[in-house]
Write a protein that holds these residues in place. Structure first.
Motif, PDB file in Angstrom:
ATOM      1  N   UNK A  37     -78.370   2.039  30.943  1.00 46.79           N
ATOM      2  CA  UNK A  37     -78.191   1.946  29.595  1.00 46.79           C
ATOM      3  C   UNK A  37     -78.191   0.440  29.687  1.00 46.79           C
ATOM      4  N   UNK A  38     -78.721  -0.033  28.598  1.00 47.40           N
ATOM      5  CA  UNK A  38     -78.742  -1.751  28.373  1.00 47.40           C
ATOM      6  C   UNK A  38     -77.479  -1.947  27.517  1.00 47.40           C
ATOM      7  N   UNK A  39     -77.551  -3.330  27.375  1.00 49.28           N
ATOM      8  CA  UNK A  39     -76.001  -3.841  26.804  1.00 49.28           C
ATOM      9  C   UNK A  39     -75.552  -3.236  25.651  1.00 49.28           C
ATOM     10  N   UNK A  40     -76.489  -2.823  24.605  1.00 47.50           N
ATOM     11  CA  UNK A  40     -76.496  -2.222  23.317  1.00 47.50           C
ATOM     12  C   UNK A  40     -75.990  -0.888  23.374  1.00 47.50           C
ATOM     13  N   UNK A  41     -76.674  -0.184  24.207  1.00 46.11           N
ATOM     14  CA  UNK A  41     -76.216   1.246  24.447  1.00 46.11           C
ATOM     15  C   UNK A  41     -74.863   1.415  25.184  1.00 46.11           C
ATOM     16  N   UNK A  42     -74.663   0.643  25.858  1.00 45.57           N
ATOM     17  CA  UNK A  42     -73.261   0.628  26.889  1.00 45.57           C
ATOM     18  C   UNK A  42     -72.222   0.334  25.591  1.00 45.57           C
ATOM     19  N   UNK A  43     -72.557  -0.693  24.869  1.00 45.18           N
ATOM     20  CA  UNK A  43     -71.449  -0.950  23.672  1.00 45.18           C
ATOM     21  C   UNK A  43     -71.054   0.177  22.951  1.00 45.18           C
ATOM     22  N   UNK A  44     -72.565   0.991  22.508  1.00 41.02           N
ATOM     23  CA  UNK A  44     -72.413   2.347  21.495  1.00 41.02           C
ATOM     24  C   UNK A  44     -71.412   3.130  22.452  1.00 41.02           C
ATOM     25  N   UNK A  45     -71.935   3.527  23.872  1.00 42.06           N
ATOM     26  CA  UNK A  45     -71.148   4.489  24.518  1.00 42.06           C
ATOM     27  C   UNK A  45     -69.481   4.408  24.602  1.00 42.06           C
ATOM     28  N   UNK A  48     -67.954   4.889  21.102  1.00 38.94           N
ATOM     29  CA  UNK A  48     -67.855   6.319  20.666  1.00 38.94           C
ATOM     30  C   UNK A  48     -66.838   7.146  21.697  1.00 38.94           C
ATOM     31  N   UNK A  49     -66.793   6.792  22.783  1.00 37.43           N
ATOM     32  CA  UNK A  49     -65.898   7.452  23.732  1.00 37.43           C
ATOM     33  C   UNK A  49     -64.408   6.794  23.707  1.00 37.43           C
ATOM     34  N   UNK A  50     -64.252   5.643  22.944  1.00 38.03           N
ATOM     35  CA  UNK A  50     -62.978   5.134  22.734  1.00 38.03           C
ATOM     36  C   UNK A  50     -62.210   4.535  24.040  1.00 38.03           C
ATOM     37  N   UNK A  56     -63.314   4.371  32.864  1.00 37.06           N
ATOM     38  CA  UNK A  56     -62.639   5.640  32.068  1.00 37.06           C
ATOM     39  C   UNK A  56     -63.809   6.584  31.463  1.00 37.06           C
ATOM     40  N   UNK A  57     -65.037   6.145  31.659  1.00 35.01           N
ATOM     41  CA  UNK A  57     -66.069   7.099  31.165  1.00 35.01           C
ATOM     42  C   UNK A  57     -66.167   8.274  32.258  1.00 35.01           C
ATOM     43  N   UNK A  58     -65.806   8.257  33.149  1.00 29.28           N
ATOM     44  CA  UNK A  58     -65.677   9.369  34.118  1.00 29.28           C
ATOM     45  C   UNK A  58     -65.457  10.573  33.387  1.00 29.28           C
ATOM     46  N   UNK A  62     -72.045  14.351  28.315  1.00 33.11           N
ATOM     47  CA  UNK A  62     -73.371  13.703  28.387  1.00 33.11           C
ATOM     48  C   UNK A  62     -73.953  13.372  26.906  1.00 33.11           C
ATOM     49  N   UNK A  63     -73.336  13.984  26.086  1.00 33.30           N
ATOM     50  CA  UNK A  63     -73.680  13.766  24.691  1.00 33.30           C
ATOM     51  C   UNK A  63     -73.302  12.478  24.094  1.00 33.30           C
ATOM     52  N   UNK A  64     -72.391  11.701  24.718  1.00 35.47           N
ATOM     53  CA  UNK A  64     -72.198  10.509  24.563  1.00 35.47           C
ATOM     54  C   UNK A  64     -73.240   9.523  24.841  1.00 35.47           C
ATOM     55  N   UNK A  65     -73.938   9.969  26.223  1.00 37.78           N
ATOM     56  CA  UNK A  65     -74.976   9.034  26.747  1.00 37.78           C
ATOM     57  C   UNK A  65     -76.259   9.227  25.870  1.00 37.78           C
ATOM     58  N   UNK A  66     -76.389  10.448  25.592  1.00 37.80           N
ATOM     59  CA  UNK A  66     -77.629  10.775  24.592  1.00 37.80           C
ATOM     60  C   UNK A  66     -77.429  10.068  23.372  1.00 37.80           C
ATOM     61  N   UNK A  67     -76.462   9.979  22.695  1.00 44.54           N
ATOM     62  CA  UNK A  67     -76.315   9.398  21.270  1.00 44.54           C
ATOM     63  C   UNK A  67     -76.402   7.850  21.571  1.00 44.54           C
ATOM     64  N   UNK A  68     -75.987   7.212  22.498  1.00 40.23           N
ATOM     65  CA  UNK A  68     -76.074   5.858  22.674  1.00 40.23           C
ATOM     66  C   UNK A  68     -77.483   5.432  22.924  1.00 40.23           C
ATOM     67  N   UNK A  69     -78.128   6.332  23.714  1.00 38.95           N
ATOM     68  CA  UNK A  69     -79.566   5.828  24.122  1.00 38.95           C
ATOM     69  C   UNK A  69     -80.540   5.936  22.664  1.00 38.95           C
ATOM     70  N   UNK A  70     -80.078   7.122  21.717  1.00 38.12           N
ATOM     71  CA  UNK A  70     -80.727   7.189  20.660  1.00 38.12           C
ATOM     72  C   UNK A  70     -80.524   6.101  19.675  1.00 38.12           C
TER      73      UNK A  70
END
Length: 90
Positions: A37-45, A48-50, A56-58, A62-70
């Protein structure tokens, strides 16, 4: 399709020196996939997970990763659409 969760994360440096996040997804059948994930997608991830710490993402779905990539991809699409509108008025 089996559900997947975030199994492991690792902060890495991209070729331009900006941090990226390597996320390993683990499927119910034990299979794994590595997603970067790039910096932008990481920030979104993270938003979205709080969580405040990548560790703490462990266990998150996976849907959070999918949404961040989108979301990351869509920002380029939005930029191209804006450019096309601006150029069509020339």
């Amino acid at each position: 399709m089996s559900a997947a969760t975030i199994h492991h994360v690792e902060v890495a440096a991209a070729h331009d020196g900006i941090a990226e996040l390597n996320v390993t997804l683990e499927y119910e059948n034990g299979g794994r996939a590595l997603i970067t994930l790039d910096e932008y997608a990481t920030r979104i991830l993270m938003q979205s997970t709080g969580v405040d710490d990548p560790e703490d993402l462990t266990g998150k779905g996976w849907e959070h990763v999918r949404d961040a990539l989108a979301a990351s991809s869509a920002r380029y699409l939005n930029d191209q659409t804006s450019d096309q509108r601006e150029n069509s008025h020339v």
